[in-house]
Design a protein around this motif. Structure first.
Motif, PDB file in Angstrom:
ATOM      1  N   ASP A 168       0.785  -1.134  -0.024  1.00 26.47           N
ATOM      2  CA  ASP A 168      -0.122   0.041  -0.115  1.00 26.47           C
ATOM      3  C   ASP A 168       0.958   1.220   0.121  1.00 26.47           C
ATOM      4  O   ASP A 168       0.424   2.352   0.162  1.00 26.47           O
ATOM      5  CB  ASP A 168      -0.922   0.009   1.244  1.00 26.47           C
ATOM      6  N   ASN A 170       3.175   4.430  -1.250  1.00 26.58           N
ATOM      7  CA  ASN A 170       3.619   5.232  -2.262  1.00 26.58           C
ATOM      8  C   ASN A 170       4.952   5.580  -2.105  1.00 26.58           C
ATOM      9  O   ASN A 170       5.518   5.958  -1.340  1.00 26.58           O
ATOM     10  CB  ASN A 170       2.673   6.656  -2.373  1.00 26.58           C
ATOM     11  N   LYS A 199       2.594  -0.045  -4.060  1.00 24.49           N
ATOM     12  CA  LYS A 199       1.272   0.844  -4.762  1.00 24.49           C
ATOM     13  C   LYS A 199       1.766   1.383  -5.811  1.00 24.49           C
ATOM     14  O   LYS A 199       1.111   1.212  -6.990  1.00 24.49           O
ATOM     15  CB  LYS A 199       0.474   1.316  -3.598  1.00 24.49           C
ATOM     16  N   LYS A 200       2.572   2.515  -5.693  1.00 25.13           N
ATOM     17  CA  LYS A 200       2.995   3.091  -6.850  1.00 25.13           C
ATOM     18  C   LYS A 200       4.017   4.317  -6.645  1.00 25.13           C
ATOM     19  O   LYS A 200       4.320   4.381  -5.594  1.00 25.13           O
ATOM     20  CB  LYS A 200       1.657   4.290  -7.148  1.00 25.13           C
ATOM     21  N   VAL A 202       5.067   7.686  -7.009  1.00 29.32           N
ATOM     22  CA  VAL A 202       4.086   8.874  -7.195  1.00 29.32           C
ATOM     23  C   VAL A 202       5.031  10.005  -7.801  1.00 29.32           C
ATOM     24  O   VAL A 202       4.269  10.900  -8.085  1.00 29.32           O
ATOM     25  CB  VAL A 202       3.307   9.367  -5.977  1.00 29.32           C
ATOM     26  N   TYR A 203       6.209  10.041  -7.405  1.00 33.17           N
ATOM     27  CA  TYR A 203       7.083  11.071  -7.704  1.00 33.17           C
ATOM     28  C   TYR A 203       8.601  10.715  -8.122  1.00 33.17           C
ATOM     29  O   TYR A 203       9.212   9.879  -7.150  1.00 33.17           O
ATOM     30  CB  TYR A 203       7.289  12.159  -6.662  1.00 33.17           C
ATOM     31  N   PHE A 225       2.559  16.313  -2.367  1.00 31.66           N
ATOM     32  CA  PHE A 225       1.491  15.260  -1.578  1.00 31.66           C
ATOM     33  C   PHE A 225       1.453  15.134  -0.135  1.00 31.66           C
ATOM     34  O   PHE A 225       0.619  14.586   0.553  1.00 31.66           O
ATOM     35  CB  PHE A 225       2.529  13.912  -1.932  1.00 31.66           C
ATOM     36  N   PHE A 230       3.310   9.963   0.781  1.00 35.09           N
ATOM     37  CA  PHE A 230       4.380   8.766   0.447  1.00 35.09           C
ATOM     38  C   PHE A 230       4.948   8.122   1.924  1.00 35.09           C
ATOM     39  O   PHE A 230       4.865   8.765   2.851  1.00 35.09           O
ATOM     40  CB  PHE A 230       5.315   9.407  -0.564  1.00 35.09           C
ATOM     41  N   GLN A 231       5.156   6.963   1.598  1.00 36.88           N
ATOM     42  CA  GLN A 231       5.563   6.054   2.690  1.00 36.88           C
ATOM     43  C   GLN A 231       7.104   5.663   2.702  1.00 36.88           C
ATOM     44  O   GLN A 231       7.505   5.102   3.515  1.00 36.88           O
ATOM     45  CB  GLN A 231       4.471   4.870   2.710  1.00 36.88           C
TER      46      GLN A 231
END
Length: 364
Positions: A168, A170, A199-200, A202-203, A225, A230-231
């Motif tokens: 999950d 980002n 998950k993705k 993102v940047y 974000f 983001f994780q």
């Protein structure tokens, strides 16, 4: 002395001088043949920068110089650092050729720009060992790590740092300089490990191997974000990771961040829990292989005794290559990697600020 006697003495002297000159010429020729491309005893060493990573001055240069000396007692290394400038490195390269250096170890700041330099050098009988980064042009040999594997290890370590949260998560990616072919391989390898496991992304931006730029890019990601957007953060090297972590801390964000190069400050950040991992590329075998290749080229020996595989660049195929294996360093294996290999002593890592954390981690 009559005229006939005088002519005989002069003739004998001339013959003797001619024979002496011929003998000298033959000796010189043998020396040139033994050296492969001249009787110089100098090896050029050009490293790319000293701002983003401390490794070049702390490890690469002294290891190369020591190994050259061990292999060739009367050889010397002529060293320059490009300080992050392709133009400056080109000047340094040209200077070495003008000085008669016949072998150059080149860690190109901008590997895509070197094709014409290396070609001109080859036309003049100058051999180039591409070091760490695969310079374009007809290089004689290449030594580095499996750089796509480096990226894979980085991505895998980031997934492991996320644990059950990975699916999950980002991710923000701060990659290396696009002028560096290794950066593309790190990025490709990291995506191979991350894509489908998180998950993705993102940047994703280039930090240009510059901590200041990386800090700006992570600041932009935070703005875009937010604190919870983001994780984890992938950083292509430790120099950029340090700046990223500083920015994250100032924003009150604590997420896994990884890097590369096993810099002392990065290892200390790992001990403190600020950085999740780094990639350790053993500099000594890398540097010593480059030195051995350079001395072999200088002495006309076969580089394949060291470079047992081959690699293709954007311009040339089948370049003799030696590729070494990288390792992931986490808090759990510091003793078994950088300390066991003698890169650092526990005392280097466990200074007063990190003593308690080192004790807790069992670092000794």
């Amino acid at each position: 002395m009559n005229a006939m006697t005088r002519r005989l003495v002069i003739g004998t002297a001339a013959v003797s001088m001619a024979l002496s000159m011929a003998a000298c010429g033959k000796a010189g020729g043998d020396k040139k043949d033994a050296a492969g491309s001249g009787d110089t005893k100098s090896i050029g060493l050009l490293l790319p920068e000293n701002a983003s990573s401390t490794r070049y001055e702390s490890f690469d240069r002294p290891f190369i110089e020591a190994k050259v000396k061990a292999l060739c007692a009367d050889c010397k290394v002529q060293y320059s650092n490009a300080e992050g400038s392709a133009a400056k490195q080109k000047q340094q390269f040209d200077t070495l050729i003008a000085q008669g250096v016949k072998v150059i170890i080149l860690d190109a700041f901008d590997a895509k720009s070197t094709q014409s330099w290396v070609k001109e050098a080859a036309d003049k009988g100058v051999k180039v060992v591409a070091y760490d980064r695969l310079a374009t042009g007809p290089v004689s040999a290449y030594v580095s790590f499996d750089n796509e594997k480096v990226g894979e290890l980085q991505g895998q370590a980031l997934v492991e740092a996320l644990g059950a949260k990975a699916a999950d998560a980002n991710i923000v990616m701060i990659n290396g300089d696009e002028a560096d072919p290794n950066a593309a391989k790190f990025k490709s390898g990291a995506h191979k490990a991350l894509d489908g496991k998180v998950k993705k992304v993102v940047y994703e931006q280039s930090g240009e191997w510059k901590p200041t730029v990386a800090g700006q890019k992570i600041g932009a990601a935070i703005t875009q974000f937010g604190k919870d957007g983001f994780q984890a953060v992938y950083s292509a090297n430790d120099g950029m990771a340090g700046a990223i972590i500083t920015q994250l801390k100032s924003a009150g964000i604590a997420v896994p961040v990884g890097g590369q190069d096993a810099g002392l400050d990065a290892v200390q950040r790992i001990v403190a829990g600020d950085q999740s991992y780094t990639i350790y590329k053993a500099y000594k075998p890398l540097a010593e292989s480059a030195a051995e290749l350079a001395v072999n080229l200088l002495q006309g020996k076969d580089v394949k005794a060291v470079a047992s595989s081959t690699i293709d660049s954007d311009t040339d195929k089948g370049i003799p290559a030696k590729l070494l294996d990288p390792k992931v360093v986490t808090k759990a294996n510091i003793n078994d990697t950088v300390i066991a290999d003698g890169l650092y002593k526990a005392a280097d890592i466990c200074t007063a600020d990190f003593a308690a954390a080192c004790t807790a981690a069992g670092i000794k």
